[in-house]
Design a protein around this motif. Structure first.
Motif, PDB file in Angstrom:
ATOM      1  N   ALA A 138      -5.010  11.675  13.542  1.00 49.52           N
ATOM      2  CA  ALA A 138      -5.547  10.213  14.014  1.00 49.52           C
ATOM      3  C   ALA A 138      -6.357   9.654  12.442  1.00 49.52           C
ATOM      4  CB  ALA A 138      -6.131   9.842  15.428  1.00 49.52           C
ATOM      5  N   LEU A 139      -5.852   9.155  11.877  1.00 47.06           N
ATOM      6  CA  LEU A 139      -6.486   8.115  10.350  1.00 47.06           C
ATOM      7  C   LEU A 139      -5.851   6.744  11.084  1.00 47.06           C
ATOM      8  CD1 LEU A 139      -4.684  10.710   7.695  1.00 47.06           C
ATOM      9  CD2 LEU A 139      -7.393  10.953   8.901  1.00 47.06           C
ATOM     10  N   ASP A 140      -7.419   6.413  11.528  1.00 42.36           N
ATOM     11  CA  ASP A 140      -7.470   5.094  10.973  1.00 42.36           C
ATOM     12  C   ASP A 140      -8.358   4.425  10.219  1.00 42.36           C
ATOM     13  OD1 ASP A 140      -7.706   1.795  11.620  1.00 42.36           O
ATOM     14  OD2 ASP A 140      -8.291   2.886  13.433  1.00 42.36           O
ATOM     15  N   LEU A 141      -7.660   3.613   8.984  1.00 42.95           N
ATOM     16  CA  LEU A 141      -9.170   3.456   7.821  1.00 42.95           C
ATOM     17  C   LEU A 141      -8.221   1.936   7.184  1.00 42.95           C
ATOM     18  CD1 LEU A 141      -7.346   6.822   5.603  1.00 42.95           C
ATOM     19  CD2 LEU A 141      -9.022   6.507   7.350  1.00 42.95           C
ATOM     20  N   GLN A 142      -8.163   1.264   8.098  1.00 43.01           N
ATOM     21  CA  GLN A 142      -8.221  -0.103   8.264  1.00 43.01           C
ATOM     22  C   GLN A 142      -8.825  -1.018   7.725  1.00 43.01           C
ATOM     23  OE1 GLN A 142      -5.739  -2.366  10.981  1.00 43.01           O
ATOM     24  NE2 GLN A 142      -6.383  -4.641  10.712  1.00 43.01           N
ATOM     25  N   THR A 143      -8.841  -1.852   7.343  1.00 41.11           N
ATOM     26  CA  THR A 143      -9.135  -2.706   6.010  1.00 41.11           C
ATOM     27  C   THR A 143      -9.936  -4.517   7.080  1.00 41.11           C
ATOM     28  OG1 THR A 143     -11.366  -3.346   4.155  1.00 41.11           O
ATOM     29  CG2 THR A 143      -8.443  -2.906   3.975  1.00 41.11           C
ATOM     30  N   ASN A 144     -10.728  -4.818   6.323  1.00 47.35           N
ATOM     31  CA  ASN A 144     -10.337  -6.223   7.337  1.00 47.35           C
ATOM     32  C   ASN A 144     -10.403  -7.192   6.210  1.00 47.35           C
ATOM     33  OD1 ASN A 144     -11.800  -5.719   9.741  1.00 47.35           O
ATOM     34  ND2 ASN A 144     -13.734  -6.739   9.599  1.00 47.35           N
ATOM     35  N   ASP A 145     -10.758  -6.901   4.980  1.00 50.76           N
ATOM     36  CA  ASP A 145     -10.157  -7.376   3.791  1.00 50.76           C
ATOM     37  C   ASP A 145      -8.824  -7.201   2.691  1.00 50.76           C
ATOM     38  OD1 ASP A 145     -10.217  -9.198   1.696  1.00 50.76           O
ATOM     39  OD2 ASP A 145     -12.632  -8.241   0.893  1.00 50.76           O
ATOM     40  N   ILE A 146      -7.452  -7.397   3.719  1.00 51.27           N
ATOM     41  CA  ILE A 146      -6.510  -5.940   3.400  1.00 51.27           C
ATOM     42  C   ILE A 146      -6.423  -7.023   1.843  1.00 51.27           C
ATOM     43  CG2 ILE A 146      -4.341  -6.106   3.851  1.00 51.27           C
ATOM     44  CD1 ILE A 146      -5.233  -5.931   6.545  1.00 51.27           C
ATOM     45  N   GLU A 147      -6.223  -8.645   1.398  1.00 51.78           N
ATOM     46  CA  GLU A 147      -6.415  -9.450   0.212  1.00 51.78           C
ATOM     47  C   GLU A 147      -6.843  -8.183  -1.088  1.00 51.78           C
ATOM     48  OE1 GLU A 147      -6.785 -11.876   3.343  1.00 51.78           O
ATOM     49  OE2 GLU A 147      -4.758 -11.338   3.451  1.00 51.78           O
ATOM     50  N   ARG A 148      -7.995  -8.327  -0.361  1.00 50.83           N
ATOM     51  CA  ARG A 148      -9.013  -7.429  -1.571  1.00 50.83           C
ATOM     52  C   ARG A 148      -9.110  -6.236  -1.936  1.00 50.83           C
ATOM     53  NH1 ARG A 148     -15.841  -7.700  -1.442  1.00 50.83           N
ATOM     54  NH2 ARG A 148     -16.314  -7.169  -3.313  1.00 50.83           N
ATOM     55  N   TYR A 149      -8.043  -5.456  -1.241  1.00 45.18           N
ATOM     56  CA  TYR A 149      -8.432  -3.763  -1.102  1.00 45.18           C
ATOM     57  C   TYR A 149      -6.301  -3.548  -0.607  1.00 45.18           C
ATOM     58  CZ  TYR A 149     -13.203  -3.996  -1.764  1.00 45.18           C
ATOM     59  OH  TYR A 149     -14.435  -4.094  -1.999  1.00 45.18           O
ATOM     60  N   PRO A 150      -5.848  -3.842  -1.631  1.00 46.17           N
ATOM     61  CA  PRO A 150      -4.505  -3.784  -1.343  1.00 46.17           C
ATOM     62  C   PRO A 150      -4.163  -2.429  -1.127  1.00 46.17           C
ATOM     63  CG  PRO A 150      -4.367  -4.708  -2.798  1.00 46.17           C
ATOM     64  CD  PRO A 150      -6.156  -4.650  -2.019  1.00 46.17           C
ATOM     65  N   ALA A 151      -4.927  -1.792  -1.589  1.00 45.12           N
ATOM     66  CA  ALA A 151      -4.325  -0.265  -2.235  1.00 45.12           C
ATOM     67  C   ALA A 151      -4.832   0.737   0.004  1.00 45.12           C
ATOM     68  CB  ALA A 151      -5.292   0.422  -2.816  1.00 45.12           C
ATOM     69  N   ARG A 152      -3.529   1.196   0.385  1.00 43.78           N
ATOM     70  CA  ARG A 152      -4.147   2.555   1.602  1.00 43.78           C
ATOM     71  C   ARG A 152      -3.700   4.153   1.131  1.00 43.78           C
ATOM     72  NH1 ARG A 152      -1.155  -1.992   3.016  1.00 43.78           N
ATOM     73  NH2 ARG A 152      -0.467  -1.892   5.126  1.00 43.78           N
ATOM     74  N   TYR A 153      -4.443   4.871   1.923  1.00 44.78           N
ATOM     75  CA  TYR A 153      -4.750   5.982   1.611  1.00 44.78           C
ATOM     76  C   TYR A 153      -3.347   6.758   1.428  1.00 44.78           C
ATOM     77  CZ  TYR A 153      -5.788  11.444   2.729  1.00 44.78           C
ATOM     78  OH  TYR A 153      -5.700  12.137   2.555  1.00 44.78           O
ATOM     79  N   LYS A 154      -3.222   7.404   0.052  1.00 48.43           N
ATOM     80  CA  LYS A 154      -2.243   8.136  -0.410  1.00 48.43           C
ATOM     81  C   LYS A 154      -1.447   9.950   0.912  1.00 48.43           C
ATOM     82  CE  LYS A 154       1.219  10.054  -3.581  1.00 48.43           C
ATOM     83  NZ  LYS A 154       1.329  11.280  -4.435  1.00 48.43           N
ATOM     84  N   PHE A 155      -1.092   9.834   1.406  1.00 47.96           N
ATOM     85  CA  PHE A 155      -0.842  11.371   2.689  1.00 47.96           C
ATOM     86  C   PHE A 155      -0.983  12.154   1.994  1.00 47.96           C
ATOM     87  CE2 PHE A 155       0.226  14.252   5.916  1.00 47.96           C
ATOM     88  CZ  PHE A 155      -0.955  14.997   6.389  1.00 47.96           C
ATOM     89  N   PRO A 156      -1.805  13.238   1.774  1.00 48.25           N
ATOM     90  CA  PRO A 156      -1.593  14.716   0.421  1.00 48.25           C
ATOM     91  C   PRO A 156      -0.365  15.438   0.645  1.00 48.25           C
ATOM     92  CG  PRO A 156      -3.452  14.760   1.735  1.00 48.25           C
ATOM     93  CD  PRO A 156      -2.482  12.886   2.387  1.00 48.25           C
ATOM     94  N   PHE A 157       1.017  14.870   0.987  1.00 49.37           N
ATOM     95  CA  PHE A 157       1.757  15.945   1.512  1.00 49.37           C
ATOM     96  C   PHE A 157       1.664  17.120   0.812  1.00 49.37           C
ATOM     97  CE2 PHE A 157       3.697  12.349   3.525  1.00 49.37           C
ATOM     98  CZ  PHE A 157       4.044  12.688   4.904  1.00 49.37           C
ATOM     99  N   GLU A 158       1.499  17.320  -1.050  1.00 46.67           N
ATOM    100  CA  GLU A 158       1.939  17.966  -2.275  1.00 46.67           C
ATOM    101  C   GLU A 158       0.577  19.080  -1.313  1.00 46.67           C
ATOM    102  OE1 GLU A 158      -1.084  14.741  -2.940  1.00 46.67           O
ATOM    103  OE2 GLU A 158       1.079  15.188  -2.028  1.00 46.67           O
ATOM    104  N   LEU A 159      -0.150  19.173  -0.588  1.00 51.09           N
ATOM    105  CA  LEU A 159      -1.159  19.636  -0.832  1.00 51.09           C
ATOM    106  C   LEU A 159      -0.942  21.070   1.000  1.00 51.09           C
ATOM    107  CD1 LEU A 159      -4.496  17.935  -1.269  1.00 51.09           C
ATOM    108  CD2 LEU A 159      -3.084  19.863  -2.796  1.00 51.09           C
TER     109      LEU A 159
END
Length: 191
Positions: free
Chosen positions: A139-160
């Motif tokens: 479970a990865l709960d990485l939500q932020t309160n400031d979505i407009e300011r920080y729109p990027a999301r964590y990219k799950f590392p499938f390549e690893l």
């Protein structure tokens, strides 16, 4: 009949020499450890770690606890918008626990913190650690309160990842995570 007499004689000798008593004590010791481990495996990590002060024998048992849940809101007793103030401490605590961890299987690995406060390479290392430990629930709960300011999301590392690291995974829960598997990705085999 002769075998029964011989077996009976050997048993009586073992009793006299203390082998049977030692065997019973050894079995009781193993059962006690299994019961303690089972109880600790049901506790949150913080509570399991607190039990280390109860007995010198229990000092390191919590390091095998199969539930690794790192919840920034609970750890720092703050609002989600204030988590960034505790990012360094959170990273240090997660890394310290993972470096000391001695368990073979991680049944549950949960991170709850703001993504914009944690550099992605830390998250990558934590995900790799958990998957290499035959993890069942991620479970990865990485939500932020400031979505407009920080729109990027964590990219799950499938390549690893490889098929072995995904074989034990049975449950996945993501929040604020980008999932873009490569074309060769065959899916999660046990979901």
């Amino acid at each position: 009949m002769g075998m029964f007499i011989l077996t009976s004689f050997l048993f009586e000798c073992w009793v006299e020499m203390g082998f049977i008593y030692n065997l019973q004590m050894y079995v009781m010791h193993l059962l006690q450890d299994l019961v303690v481990y089972k109880i600790l495996s049901k506790l949150p990590l913080k509570e399991a770690a607190k039990t280390s002060v109860l007995s010198t024998k229990w000092r390191c048992i919590w390091l095998t606890c199969p539930r690794l849940c790192f919840d920034g809101l609970a750890m720092f007793k703050c609002e989600r918008g204030e988590l960034f103030l505790h990012a360094r401490q959170f990273i240090a605590q997660v890394n310290a626990v993972l470096q000391k961890y001695q368990g073979e299987v991680v049944e549950e690995f949960h991170i709850r913190f703001d993504f914009h406060s944690i550099p992605a390479h830390y998250l990558d290392n934590w995900v790799i650690f958990s998957l290499s430990s035959k993890m069942k629930n991620l479970a990865l709960d990485l939500q932020t309160n400031d979505i407009e300011r920080y729109p990027a999301r964590y990219k799950f590392p499938f390549e690893l990842l490889d098929s072995g690291s995904l074989s034990g995974l049975q449950h996945v829960q993501f929040s604020f995570v980008s999932i873009k598997p490569p074309s060769k990705f065959r899916g999660f085999p046990n979901l």
